[in-house]
Design a protein around this motif. Structure first.
Motif, short mmCIF file in Angstrom:
data_model
loop_
_atom_site.label_atom_id
_atom_site.label_comp_id
_atom_site.label_asym_id
_atom_site.label_seq_id
_atom_site.Cartn_x
_atom_site.Cartn_y
_atom_site.Cartn_z
N SER A 157 0.77 -1.11 0.06
CA SER A 157 0.04 -0.10 -0.08
C SER A 157 0.81 1.28 0.10
O SER A 157 0.33 2.31 -0.64
CB SER A 157 -1.03 -0.27 1.03
OG SER A 157 -1.42 1.06 1.59
N GLY B 289 -5.18 3.54 10.79
CA GLY B 289 -4.87 2.56 10.04
C GLY B 289 -3.80 3.10 9.16
O GLY B 289 -3.65 2.87 8.03
N ASP C 104 -2.52 1.69 14.27
CA ASP C 104 -2.90 0.62 13.38
C ASP C 104 -3.34 -0.56 14.32
O ASP C 104 -2.47 -0.91 15.45
CB ASP C 104 -1.78 0.21 12.67
CG ASP C 104 -2.27 -0.59 11.23
OD1 ASP C 104 -2.41 0.19 10.19
OD2 ASP C 104 -2.38 -1.58 11.43
C1 LIG Z 1 -4.55 -1.31 2.98
S1 LIG Z 1 -3.93 -0.87 4.43
C2 LIG Z 1 -3.68 0.92 4.17
C3 LIG Z 1 -2.55 1.32 5.29
C4 LIG Z 1 -2.30 2.96 4.72
N1 LIG Z 1 -3.44 3.92 5.32
C5 LIG Z 1 -1.76 3.20 3.42
O1 LIG Z 1 -2.54 4.05 2.94
O2 LIG Z 1 -0.69 2.75 3.24
C6 LIG Z 1 -5.07 -0.77 5.75
C7 LIG Z 1 -4.48 -0.59 7.32
O3 LIG Z 1 -5.71 -0.42 8.11
C8 LIG Z 1 -5.45 -1.31 9.33
N2 LIG Z 1 -6.53 -1.41 10.10
C9 LIG Z 1 -7.67 -2.14 9.58
N3 LIG Z 1 -8.67 -2.09 10.51
C10 LIG Z 1 -8.45 -1.32 11.54
C11 LIG Z 1 -8.78 -0.96 12.75
N4 LIG Z 1 -10.17 -1.15 13.23
N5 LIG Z 1 -8.22 -0.06 13.69
C12 LIG Z 1 -6.74 0.25 13.22
N6 LIG Z 1 -6.25 -0.32 12.13
C13 LIG Z 1 -6.98 -1.04 11.18
C14 LIG Z 1 -4.90 -2.65 8.66
O4 LIG Z 1 -4.06 -3.11 9.90
C15 LIG Z 1 -3.88 -1.91 7.61
O5 LIG Z 1 -2.53 -1.64 8.14
#
Ligand SMILES: C[S@@+](CC[C@H](N)C(=O)[O-])C[C@H]1O[C@@H](n2cnc3c(N)ncnc32)[C@H](O)[C@@H]1O
Length: 357
Positions: A134, A162, A185
């Motif tokens: 990502s 996240g 995260d």
């Molecule tokens: C697709 S990745 C995107 C990472 C980053 N925002 C980027 O744009 O590169 C989604 C992230 O959200 C985190 N995530 C998902 N559900 C979450 C939650 N309920 N609380 C905190 N983090 C969460 C996942 O662990 C992951 O690292």
């Protein structure tokens, strides 16, 4: 076997080879277009030459690279530049969700048991690889739009919900010497990756990584000064809708100084089945369907913002299919600024206050 079916089979090997070539640095080594000596490269990075040559053969089958066996050299092919910019999608697909594709039949029998966006990577996805991937597609397809949007207003503390690899926060702190950041995260592998990157970078004293579930955050002194919130490619993990509305509302209490919420996600395409769907879309929609994770449409998002205490001051395009970035502001701030205006202008502002698209 028809050519079409052969292409389906062969592209699976090519996709795995792209992801692996990204992972071992081979795509970077080929980027400048100059021929690469395969044996020399493998020796320098302790790689198995037979495996690397096999990967290059798969990439050459799709004209991503060119190979000259006699001189043991490889260089970029016609599709190289496009593959290089989309390599994050391939890592996301192969490394991030590889186990899911492998177990698809088992998951079809068991039903949706993966609906929690939990900390357990082994069930279907590898959080660390998803965060790495990502970061790469974000750098190629989001960052320039994001910088423009962020730059329109001053700020001091940013919290990224996240945050994944924390690449976006690091970029902000690199561009704004006085800004501070908090990355949040849920995933332990991702948090480890982010902390590691932060410790190795300059300005690490201005950035803190917190492992927490955004759905269950509580007010805390560390959140009091946050004036910009980010949430990129994670919003759909907060659905079903009532839960997402509750989380969006709670953010206004947890981050009492927030002025902007820059929100970006990929929405449901509702596109008919086609082998020509853009890269990412089919993988994104099928993987989330298997996990039992609902993907809202753009219209559903827009409706949710207003119901959960936010309005969209601006919608910006990004270069990822079926994805948008929104500059959300607390509705209470709109009311305050309208109340400060003389009565006639306030009325006009109220009627203009709906979302610009
Ligand atoms: C697709 S990745 C995107 C990472 C980053 N925002 C980027 O744009 O590169 C989604 C992230 O959200 C985190 N995530 C998902 N559900 C979450 C939650 N309920 N609380 C905190 N983090 C969460 C996942 O662990 C992951 O690292």
């Amino acid at each position: 076997m028809s050519d079409e079916v052969s292409k389906i089979f062969n592209s699976t090997i090519a996709a795995a080879s792209i992801s692996a070539a990204f992972e071992i640095g081979l795509l970077d080594a080929l980027k400048d277009g100059r021929p690469l000596n395969v044996t020399g490269y493998c020796g320098e990075y302790q790689l198995d030459p037979a495996t690397v040559r096999a990967m290059l053969y798969a990439l050459a089958s799709f004209d991503i690279v060119r190979l000259d066996a006699a001189s043991d050299r490889a260089w970029s092919g016609t599709l190289f530049a496009e593959v290089f910019s989309t390599k994050g999608y391939f890592m996301w697909l192969v490394r991030g969700y590889g186990k899911m594709w492998q177990d698809l039949g088992v998951l079809a029998r068991r039903g949706h048991q993966l609906s929690e966006p939990s900390n357990s990577d082994t069930a279907a996805r590898d959080g660390m690889s998803i965060a790495r991937a990502s970061r790469d597609y974000g750098a190629n397809f989001v960052d320039r739009h994001f910088d423009q949007l962020l730059d329109v207003e001053e700020f001091s503390v940013v919290a990224d919900l996240g945050c994944g690899s924390a690449g976006r926060l690091q970029r902000i702190l690199g561009r704004y010497a006085n800004a501070r950041g908090i990355g949040i995260d849920i995933n332990s592998g991702t948090v480890e990756l982010a902390r590691d990157a932060v410790n190795r970078a300059s300005g690490s004293d201005r950035l803190r990584i917190v492992q927490a579930d955004v759905r269950h955050l509580a007010p805390s002194p560390q959140f009091r000064e946050v004036d910009v919130l980010l949430c990129f490619f994670m919003g759909h993990d907060l659905w079903p809708r009532p839960q997402c509305v509750a989380v969006f509302r709670s953010l206004l209490k947890i981050f009492p100084a927030v002025k902007r919420f820059l929100f970006c996600d990929t929405y449901r395409s509702d596109a008919p089945p086609s082998s020509s769907l853009p890269t990412f879309t089919l993988g994104f929609e099928v993987s989330h369907a298997v996990m039992g994770q609902y993907i809202p449409t753009e219209a559903e998002w827009i409706e949710l913002f207003e119901e959960s205490g936010w309005y969209s001051a601006e919608k910006c395009p990004i270069d990822i299919p079926f994805s948008s970035m929104f500059d959300l502001r607390p509705i209470s701030a709109r009311r305050r600024s309208v109340a400060d205006l003389p009565p006639k202008r306030a009325l006009l502002a109220e009627s203009d206050g709906h979302m610009k698209q």
